[in-house]
Design an enzyme around this catalytic site. Structure first.
Site, PDB file in Angstrom:
ATOM      1  N   TYR A   1      -3.448 -11.607  15.544  1.00 14.41           N
ATOM      2  CA  TYR A   1      -3.277 -10.513  14.565  1.00 14.41           C
ATOM      3  C   TYR A   1      -4.441  -9.522  14.673  1.00 14.41           C
ATOM      4  CZ  TYR A   1      -3.629  -8.141  10.047  1.00 14.41           C
ATOM      5  OH  TYR A   1      -3.769  -7.186   9.065  1.00 14.41           O
TER       6      TYR A   1
ATOM      7  N   LEU B   1       0.829  -1.209   0.000  1.00 16.91           N
ATOM      8  CA  LEU B   1       0.000   0.000   0.000  1.00 16.91           C
ATOM      9  C   LEU B   1       0.861   1.254   0.000  1.00 16.91           C
ATOM     10  CD1 LEU B   1      -2.724   1.425   0.212  1.00 16.91           C
ATOM     11  CD2 LEU B   1      -2.612   1.132   2.689  1.00 16.91           C
TER      12      LEU B   1
ATOM     13  N   ALA C   1       3.140  -2.169   9.121  1.00 19.94           N
ATOM     14  CA  ALA C   1       2.368  -3.092   9.961  1.00 19.94           C
ATOM     15  C   ALA C   1       3.057  -4.448  10.059  1.00 19.94           C
ATOM     16  CB  ALA C   1       0.970  -3.292   9.360  1.00 19.94           C
ATOM     17  N   TYR C   2       2.606  -5.230  11.009  1.00 17.38           N
ATOM     18  CA  TYR C   2       2.974  -6.650  11.119  1.00 17.38           C
ATOM     19  C   TYR C   2       1.807  -7.412  10.502  1.00 17.38           C
ATOM     20  CZ  TYR C   2       4.207 -11.144  13.186  1.00 17.38           C
ATOM     21  OH  TYR C   2       4.551 -12.462  13.356  1.00 17.38           O
TER      22      TYR C   2
ATOM     23  N   THR D   1      -8.233  -3.639   9.643  1.00 22.04           N
ATOM     24  CA  THR D   1      -8.580  -4.855   8.901  1.00 22.04           C
ATOM     25  C   THR D   1      -9.967  -5.401   9.263  1.00 22.04           C
ATOM     26  OG1 THR D   1      -7.932  -7.195   8.740  1.00 22.04           O
ATOM     27  CG2 THR D   1      -7.269  -6.071  10.714  1.00 22.04           C
TER      28      THR D   1
ATOM     29  N   ASP E   1      11.849   3.678  12.641  1.00 25.21           N
ATOM     30  CA  ASP E   1      11.245   2.468  13.196  1.00 25.21           C
ATOM     31  C   ASP E   1      10.076   2.934  14.062  1.00 25.21           C
ATOM     32  OD1 ASP E   1      10.502   0.291  14.677  1.00 25.21           O
ATOM     33  OD2 ASP E   1      12.501  -0.113  15.500  1.00 25.21           O
ATOM     34  N   ILE E   2       8.862   2.631  13.624  1.00 33.09           N
ATOM     35  CA  ILE E   2       7.694   3.189  14.329  1.00 33.09           C
ATOM     36  C   ILE E   2       7.509   2.627  15.731  1.00 33.09           C
ATOM     37  CG2 ILE E   2       6.485   3.802  12.179  1.00 33.09           C
ATOM     38  CD1 ILE E   2       4.511   1.442  12.858  1.00 33.09           C
TER      39      ILE E   2
HETATM   40  N1  NAP Z   1      -2.121  -7.180   3.115  1.00 30.61           N
HETATM   41  C1  NAP Z   1      -3.409  -7.390   3.429  1.00 30.61           C
HETATM   42  O1  NAP Z   1      -4.058  -8.304   2.895  1.00 30.61           O
HETATM   43  C2  NAP Z   1      -4.084  -6.513   4.451  1.00 30.61           C
HETATM   44  C3  NAP Z   1      -5.386  -6.819   4.868  1.00 30.61           C
HETATM   45  C4  NAP Z   1      -6.014  -5.991   5.791  1.00 30.61           C
HETATM   46  C5  NAP Z   1      -5.351  -4.884   6.291  1.00 30.61           C
HETATM   47  N2  NAP Z   1      -4.093  -4.609   5.887  1.00 30.61           N
HETATM   48  C6  NAP Z   1      -3.407  -3.411   6.438  1.00 30.61           C
HETATM   49  O2  NAP Z   1      -3.069  -2.543   5.366  1.00 30.61           O
HETATM   50  C7  NAP Z   1      -1.898  -1.802   5.699  1.00 30.61           C
HETATM   51  C8  NAP Z   1      -0.866  -1.932   4.576  1.00 30.61           C
HETATM   52  O3  NAP Z   1      -0.483  -3.306   4.460  1.00 30.61           O
HETATM   53  P1  NAP Z   1       0.558  -3.828   3.353  1.00 30.61           P
HETATM   54  O4  NAP Z   1       0.102  -5.192   2.939  1.00 30.61           O
HETATM   55  O5  NAP Z   1       0.788  -2.770   2.336  1.00 30.61           O
HETATM   56  O6  NAP Z   1       1.883  -4.025   4.233  1.00 30.61           O
HETATM   57  P2  NAP Z   1       3.295  -4.608   3.779  1.00 30.61           P
HETATM   58  O7  NAP Z   1       3.353  -4.801   2.294  1.00 30.61           O
HETATM   59  O8  NAP Z   1       3.610  -5.765   4.672  1.00 30.61           O
HETATM   60  O9  NAP Z   1       4.278  -3.407   4.129  1.00 30.61           O
HETATM   61  C9  NAP Z   1       4.540  -2.995   5.437  1.00 30.61           C
HETATM   62  C10 NAP Z   1       5.733  -2.069   5.414  1.00 30.61           C
HETATM   63  O10 NAP Z   1       6.007  -1.668   6.763  1.00 30.61           O
HETATM   64  C11 NAP Z   1       7.417  -1.721   6.986  1.00 30.61           C
HETATM   65  N3  NAP Z   1       7.720  -1.903   8.402  1.00 30.61           N
HETATM   66  C12 NAP Z   1       7.689  -3.062   9.115  1.00 30.61           C
HETATM   67  N4  NAP Z   1       8.051  -2.819  10.383  1.00 30.61           N
HETATM   68  C13 NAP Z   1       8.305  -1.488  10.483  1.00 30.61           C
HETATM   69  C14 NAP Z   1       8.719  -0.634  11.541  1.00 30.61           C
HETATM   70  N5  NAP Z   1       8.943  -1.104  12.778  1.00 30.61           N
HETATM   71  N6  NAP Z   1       8.881   0.683  11.292  1.00 30.61           N
HETATM   72  C15 NAP Z   1       8.676   1.164  10.045  1.00 30.61           C
HETATM   73  N7  NAP Z   1       8.291   0.416   9.000  1.00 30.61           N
HETATM   74  C16 NAP Z   1       8.110  -0.899   9.217  1.00 30.61           C
HETATM   75  C17 NAP Z   1       7.853  -2.936   6.166  1.00 30.61           C
HETATM   76  O11 NAP Z   1       9.246  -2.867   5.938  1.00 30.61           O
HETATM   77  P3  NAP Z   1      10.104  -4.225   5.892  1.00 30.61           P
HETATM   78  O12 NAP Z   1       9.363  -5.172   5.011  1.00 30.61           O
HETATM   79  O13 NAP Z   1      11.417  -3.807   5.327  1.00 30.61           O
HETATM   80  O14 NAP Z   1      10.159  -4.733   7.301  1.00 30.61           O
HETATM   81  C18 NAP Z   1       7.026  -2.751   4.904  1.00 30.61           C
HETATM   82  O15 NAP Z   1       7.687  -1.920   3.972  1.00 30.61           O
HETATM   83  C19 NAP Z   1      -1.444  -2.355   7.053  1.00 30.61           C
HETATM   84  O16 NAP Z   1      -1.967  -1.579   8.105  1.00 30.61           O
HETATM   85  C20 NAP Z   1      -2.092  -3.732   7.102  1.00 30.61           C
HETATM   86  O17 NAP Z   1      -2.246  -4.246   8.402  1.00 30.61           O
HETATM   87  C21 NAP Z   1      -3.439  -5.382   4.964  1.00 30.61           C
END
Ligand code: NAP
Length: 278
Positions: free
Chosen positions: A123, A12, A58-59, A99, A34-35
Site C-alpha cells: 500500500y 474525505l 484511492a485504494y 499517507t 473511473d480514474i
Molecule cells: N483513510 C485513511 O485512514 C487514510 C490514511 C492516509 C491517507 N489516506 C488517503 O486519503 C485520501 C482519502 O481517503 P478516504 O479514506 O476518504 O477514501 P475512501 O473513503 O476509501 O473513498 C475513496 C473513494 O474513491 C472511490 N473510488 C475507488 N476507485 C475509484 C476509481 N477507479 N475511480 C474513481 N473513484 C474511485 C471510491 O468509490 P467506491 O467506494 O464506490 O469504489 C470512494 O468513494 C486517499 O488518497 C487515501 O489514500 C487515507
C-alpha cells in the site's frame, strides 16, 4: 474558480464537497469517472476545463494490497499520472492525498515533508508511486499527506469505517477489548483536512508536498482509550503488542507527520470530541 472533486463519495471526498460549498464544484465518483481509465480521464478533464482538480479516490485496504498489488499500483499509482497529465494539459492545479505509510517508521521524532520515503508495505509503495507520478507529470501540484483519517463514513461501495466508528461499534457488544499499543501516528479529522485543502488553494501556497495530520500523536491503544473516555463507554481497554494480531502488511512503528510549512492543525483529542458530538 471551477473545482473538480474525484472520489466524492469517500470519507474525505464528501467533506471536500462541503468545504467548497458556494464555489462551482463538479462532484464525481467512480460512476462519473473511473480514474484508472486514462483515455476517459484525459477527455473528461479536457471537456470540463476545471481550474483545480482534487483527487480523493484511492485504494485504501492496507492488508489486501499485499495480495492485490496490481490493483493498488494502478489506482494509487499510475492513475495519478493520468490525472496529473490531464491537469497539465488543461492548465489546472492538481491536489492529491498521500499517507504516512510512505515512510518506514524508524524515526521516533517523526517525518518532515522533504524526508526520504521508504515504504514497508505494498500500500505504502503504491501511494509513493502516486506521488512520483504526480510530480513527474505536472508542476502545479499539491501532495497532502495525512494519517489515520476519521469522520463520517463515505457512501462509496468499497469505503470502510474509521477506527473511531469501529471502536464505537465494538463497545456495543464487548466489555473488554485488546488494542495494539504501537504505531505512533496522528489522527486526522476529515472536515479539518478538507478546510486545510481549501486554505492551501485559496492562499496560493507554493506547490509541493504538505503534511496535514492532526496535532499530537497516539498509539492505537491510546486512541481507543481516548474514544471510550470521551464517550463515557464502560469498556476495559487492554494494551497488547502488534504480534498479538498478525496482519498481512507491515506498518511503520513511528510515523508522525511533522508539519513544517503551515500553521498547526487542531489537536486530535479536540477534534475527536467534535466528531463524537455529531
Ligand atoms: N483513510 C485513511 O485512514 C487514510 C490514511 C492516509 C491517507 N489516506 C488517503 O486519503 C485520501 C482519502 O481517503 P478516504 O479514506 O476518504 O477514501 P475512501 O473513503 O476509501 O473513498 C475513496 C473513494 O474513491 C472511490 N473510488 C475507488 N476507485 C475509484 C476509481 N477507479 N475511480 C474513481 N473513484 C474511485 C471510491 O468509490 P467506491 O467506494 O464506490 O469504489 C470512494 O468513494 C486517499 O488518497 C487515501 O489514500 C487515507
Amino acid at each position: 474558480m471551477k473545482i473538480l472533486i474525484l472520489g466524492v463519495k469517500g470519507m474525505l471526498g464528501q467533506e471536500l464537497k462541503h468545504a467548497f460549498l458556494g464555489a462551482e464544484v463538479l462532484a464525481w465518483d467512480f460512476e462519473e469517472l473511473d480514474i484508472t481509465n486514462e483515455i476517459e480521464v484525459k477527455e473528461k478533464i479536457r471537456e470540463q476545463k476545471p481550474d483545480v482538480v482534487i483527487n480523493a479516490a484511492a485504494y485504501n485496504n492496507v492488508d489486501k494490497a499485499e495480495i492485490e498489488k496490481n490493483k493498488a499500483v494502478l489506482l494509487n499509482g499510475y492513475a495519478l499520472g493520468y490525472i496529473a497529465k490531464a491537469c497539465k494539459e488543461a492548465g489546472a492545479i492538481f491536489i492529491h492525498y498521500s499517507t504516512d505509510y510512505v515512510f518506514d517508521g524508524k524515526r521516533k521524532e517523526g517525518y518532515k515533508e522533504m524526508d526520504i520515503p521508504k515504504p514497508v508495505s505494498a500500500y505504502g509503495a503504491s501511494k509513493l508511486l502516486g506521488e512520483i507520478e504526480t510530480a513527474k507529470n505536472t508542476d502545479k501540484y499539491y501532495i497532502i499527506r495525512l494519517s489515520r483519517l476519521f469522520g463520517k463514513t463515505g457512501d462509496g461501495i468499497s469505503v470502510k469505517k474509521s477506527f473511531v466508528d469501529t471502536m464505537l461499534d465494538l463497545a456495543k457488544s464487548k466489555n473488554e477489548i485488546e488494542v495494539i499499543d504501537e504505531e505512533l501516528s496522528s489522527p486526522t479529522y476529515a472536515p479539518d483536512l478538507a478546510e486545510r485543502t481549501k486554505y492551501i488553494v485559496e492562499s496560493k501556497q507554493p506547490f509541493g508536498i504538505y503534511h496535514s495530520a492532526g496535532s499530537g500523536a497516539c498509539t492505537w491503544y491510546e486512541f481507543a482509550s481516548e474514544i471510550f473516555k470521551q464517550k463515557g463507554a464502560d469498556i476495559k481497554v487492554v494494551p497488547v503488542s502488534g504480534d498479538k494480531f498478525p496482519r498481512n502488511a507491515l506498518r511503520p512503528k513511528y510515523s508522525v507527520l511533522l508539519n513544517t510549512k503551515l500553521p498547526p492543525m487542531r489537536d486530535w483529542k479536540e477534534v475527536l470530541s467534535n466528531y463524537l458530538a455529531t
